[in-house]
Design an enzyme around this catalytic site. Sequence first.
Site, PDB file in Angstrom:
ATOM      1  N   TYR A 149       0.849  -1.341   0.004  1.00 58.33           N
ATOM      2  CA  TYR A 149       0.023  -0.177   0.035  1.00 58.33           C
ATOM      3  C   TYR A 149       0.718   1.275   0.223  1.00 58.33           C
ATOM      4  O   TYR A 149       0.718   2.376  -0.643  1.00 58.33           O
ATOM      5  CB  TYR A 149      -0.933   0.034   1.283  1.00 58.33           C
ATOM      6  CG  TYR A 149      -1.958   1.077   1.176  1.00 58.33           C
ATOM      7  CD1 TYR A 149      -3.175   0.854   0.312  1.00 58.33           C
ATOM      8  CD2 TYR A 149      -1.757   2.317   1.595  1.00 58.33           C
ATOM      9  CE1 TYR A 149      -4.039   2.120   0.771  1.00 58.33           C
ATOM     10  CE2 TYR A 149      -2.511   3.459   1.522  1.00 58.33           C
ATOM     11  CZ  TYR A 149      -3.594   3.344   1.085  1.00 58.33           C
ATOM     12  OH  TYR A 149      -4.461   4.479   0.875  1.00 58.33           O
ATOM     13  N   PHE A 186      -6.011  21.167 -23.986  1.00 58.08           N
ATOM     14  CA  PHE A 186      -6.524  19.889 -24.294  1.00 58.08           C
ATOM     15  C   PHE A 186      -7.882  20.152 -23.822  1.00 58.08           C
ATOM     16  O   PHE A 186      -8.285  20.724 -22.867  1.00 58.08           O
ATOM     17  CB  PHE A 186      -5.842  18.736 -23.957  1.00 58.08           C
ATOM     18  CG  PHE A 186      -6.512  17.426 -24.308  1.00 58.08           C
ATOM     19  CD1 PHE A 186      -6.577  16.872 -25.510  1.00 58.08           C
ATOM     20  CD2 PHE A 186      -7.036  16.701 -23.324  1.00 58.08           C
ATOM     21  CE1 PHE A 186      -7.214  15.910 -25.692  1.00 58.08           C
ATOM     22  CE2 PHE A 186      -7.682  15.551 -23.558  1.00 58.08           C
ATOM     23  CZ  PHE A 186      -7.585  15.140 -25.249  1.00 58.08           C
ATOM     24  N   ASP A 187      -8.906  19.360 -24.433  1.00 54.91           N
ATOM     25  CA  ASP A 187     -10.422  19.324 -23.730  1.00 54.91           C
ATOM     26  C   ASP A 187     -10.357  19.077 -22.329  1.00 54.91           C
ATOM     27  O   ASP A 187     -11.214  19.875 -21.657  1.00 54.91           O
ATOM     28  CB  ASP A 187     -11.323  18.693 -24.662  1.00 54.91           C
ATOM     29  CG  ASP A 187     -10.984  16.988 -24.669  1.00 54.91           C
ATOM     30  OD1 ASP A 187      -9.813  16.532 -24.221  1.00 54.91           O
ATOM     31  OD2 ASP A 187     -11.999  16.307 -25.349  1.00 54.91           O
ATOM     32  N   ASP A 216       1.713  20.368 -20.188  1.00 51.92           N
ATOM     33  CA  ASP A 216       1.089  19.191 -20.311  1.00 51.92           C
ATOM     34  C   ASP A 216       1.865  18.275 -21.383  1.00 51.92           C
ATOM     35  O   ASP A 216       2.009  18.515 -22.384  1.00 51.92           O
ATOM     36  CB  ASP A 216      -0.410  19.573 -20.931  1.00 51.92           C
ATOM     37  CG  ASP A 216      -1.070  18.478 -21.263  1.00 51.92           C
ATOM     38  OD1 ASP A 216      -0.699  17.449 -21.219  1.00 51.92           O
ATOM     39  OD2 ASP A 216      -2.207  18.503 -21.559  1.00 51.92           O
ATOM     40  N   ALA A 250       1.996  14.942 -22.033  1.00 48.07           N
ATOM     41  CA  ALA A 250       1.699  13.807 -22.697  1.00 48.07           C
ATOM     42  C   ALA A 250       2.249  13.172 -23.876  1.00 48.07           C
ATOM     43  O   ALA A 250       2.698  12.006 -23.763  1.00 48.07           O
ATOM     44  CB  ALA A 250       0.080  13.774 -23.109  1.00 48.07           C
ATOM     45  N   LYS A 257       0.155   8.148 -23.296  1.00 45.76           N
ATOM     46  CA  LYS A 257       0.699   8.261 -24.583  1.00 45.76           C
ATOM     47  C   LYS A 257       2.164   7.902 -24.585  1.00 45.76           C
ATOM     48  O   LYS A 257       2.609   6.935 -24.707  1.00 45.76           O
ATOM     49  CB  LYS A 257       0.475   9.857 -24.919  1.00 45.76           C
ATOM     50  CG  LYS A 257      -0.827  10.249 -25.383  1.00 45.76           C
ATOM     51  CD  LYS A 257      -1.634  10.395 -24.179  1.00 45.76           C
ATOM     52  CE  LYS A 257      -2.963  10.973 -24.493  1.00 45.76           C
ATOM     53  NZ  LYS A 257      -4.195  11.138 -23.328  1.00 45.76           N
ATOM     54  N   HIS A 262     -18.814  15.662 -25.883  1.00 47.10           N
ATOM     55  CA  HIS A 262     -18.679  15.067 -27.025  1.00 47.10           C
ATOM     56  C   HIS A 262     -18.554  13.423 -26.797  1.00 47.10           C
ATOM     57  O   HIS A 262     -18.649  12.554 -27.620  1.00 47.10           O
ATOM     58  CB  HIS A 262     -17.487  15.383 -27.745  1.00 47.10           C
ATOM     59  CG  HIS A 262     -16.155  15.458 -26.750  1.00 47.10           C
ATOM     60  ND1 HIS A 262     -15.938  16.246 -25.675  1.00 47.10           N
ATOM     61  CD2 HIS A 262     -15.051  14.581 -26.643  1.00 47.10           C
ATOM     62  CE1 HIS A 262     -14.796  16.040 -25.375  1.00 47.10           C
ATOM     63  NE2 HIS A 262     -14.160  15.058 -25.669  1.00 47.10           N
TER      64      HIS A 262
HETATM   65  C1  LIG Z   1      -2.495  16.734 -24.553  1.00 45.40           C
HETATM   66  C2  LIG Z   1      -3.474  15.838 -23.444  1.00 45.40           C
HETATM   67  N1  LIG Z   1      -3.576  16.372 -22.354  1.00 45.40           N
HETATM   68  C3  LIG Z   1      -4.210  15.594 -21.547  1.00 45.40           C
HETATM   69  C4  LIG Z   1      -5.008  14.430 -21.713  1.00 45.40           C
HETATM   70  C5  LIG Z   1      -5.810  13.802 -20.667  1.00 45.40           C
HETATM   71  O1  LIG Z   1      -5.177  12.546 -20.611  1.00 45.40           O
HETATM   72  P1  LIG Z   1      -6.070  11.155 -19.911  1.00 45.40           P
HETATM   73  O2  LIG Z   1      -6.917  10.753 -21.276  1.00 45.40           O
HETATM   74  O3  LIG Z   1      -5.068  10.161 -19.638  1.00 45.40           O
HETATM   75  O4  LIG Z   1      -6.778  11.597 -18.930  1.00 45.40           O
HETATM   76  C6  LIG Z   1      -4.758  14.204 -23.126  1.00 45.40           C
HETATM   77  C7  LIG Z   1      -5.646  12.962 -23.521  1.00 45.40           C
HETATM   78  O5  LIG Z   1      -5.811  12.429 -24.495  1.00 45.40           O
HETATM   79  C8  LIG Z   1      -4.181  14.787 -24.074  1.00 45.40           C
HETATM   80  O6  LIG Z   1      -3.995  14.615 -25.154  1.00 45.40           O
END
Ligand SMILES: Cc1ncc(COP(=O)(O)O)c(C=O)c1O
Length: 445
Positions: free
Chosen positions: A60, A112-113, A202, A204, A245, A437
């Site tokens: 844990y 990102f969204d 960010d 990814a 990613k 979406h």
């Molecule tokens: C640039 C970017 N930031 C954040 C995220 C969010 O990550 P997760 O889908 O692992 O929550 C994504 C996911 O596609 C992304 O492309």
Amino acid sequence: MVESIHRSTRAEREQWIKEAGFNLFNLKSEYVFVDLLTDSGTGAMSDRQWSEMMLGDESYAGASSFHKFKNAILEITGFEYVLPTHQGRAAENVLFSVLVKEGDFVPGNSHFDTTKGHIEFHKAKAVDCTIDEAFDTTLIHPFKGNVDLAKLEKVLKVNGKKVPFIIITITCNSSGGQPVSIENLKAVRKLADNYGKMIILDSARFAENAYFIKLREEGYQHKTIREIVREVFSYADAITMSAKKDAIVNIGGFIAMREKELLCRASVFEIMYEGFITYGGLAGRDLNAIAQGLYEATEFDYLETRVKQVEYLGNKLLGFGIPIQQPIGGHAIFVDAKRFLTHVRKEEYIAQTLAVNLYIEAGVRGVEIGTLLADRDPVTRENRYPKLELMRLAIPRRVYTNNHMDLVATALKNIWDRRNTIKHGFRIVREAPILRHFTLELERI
Ligand SMILES: Cc1ncc(COP(=O)(O)O)c(C=O)c1O
């Protein structure tokens, strides 16, 4: 890992997509032949990653897997403090719960969204400061993910007190998987320092971003990917990461930061939302696979193979005259739907119309990056119409062959040849109040 994929008939696909409310997220995966919905969590893990899964320490607290994970992150990014999270948006949730307040402004490059979603959830505003060149898909610019310094400085000047940090997405997914240069990052750092602001990356697709820097930025050709990555991260105060990613795992994420004080504040939300600070919603085996994946994703040969497959598909489409975001990005092809379906009105969701047509044509699943994704303005509740209507074809890592890419290109070419017969799209029949979406339902007009 390999798995079989299933062919279907056009009549079956017509039926399935109708039952799915014309939302590709609502389809069963077995109804999809080539799945380019996302490159997130869809990569194939390596032999070494699977071996690491077997070595997971599921204690844990203080598991050896956490230390392996922490050491890999320290070695690759240079950040000493880390909190694991179950995926990228969870990292946003934990970090933004500490940093973002009602009425704040968070400038960045085409957020990102989920990033935008979390900012708006805290009743703050995401301000897009991407360079204008990113919004012309025909324009060739080596770093279309770059921040426009004048736009950023304006936000800092006018609303400086209400800016908790600047967020830069590498590569910039929403503008087409486009990279950000070191020169731009350095300039943003200078501005941030002048105004006393933090920079969050960010991250990814940080490794793909580094690949483009090596290829395109003067003075970086002879540096290794890891050297470039270390320099990129040296300009940031903290990072959020979706490990799905560029750590090539099926689930996972993290926050990494320089200051212990921030770690302590974030740990409070980590424990409430994710779990104890040494596992954060993940199993020990997941932490091991992420650590190994980070090393593999920062090898030049892997990155070259990966990005060149995306380029292969893009060049095929360009050869057919199909309009796509150029130059070709790191993880996906972004088809310019406004220039593809010129008869469909924006109120009828142009990129979604193209994505549904591609699915019906050949069972290929892409995703809309357009008005549906842009969602409604949180105050006026009106649709926001973005500058670009894109259909993204995201290529999973180490999964498909170029033979699959040929199929995708041919399917899109068939639609291109009959594009003038497509005149109508969709209307919404059901939608959620935020991040609509993923679950909305549509009907044909
Ligand atoms: C640039 C970017 N930031 C954040 C995220 C969010 O990550 P997760 O889908 O692992 O929550 C994504 C996911 O596609 C992304 O492309």
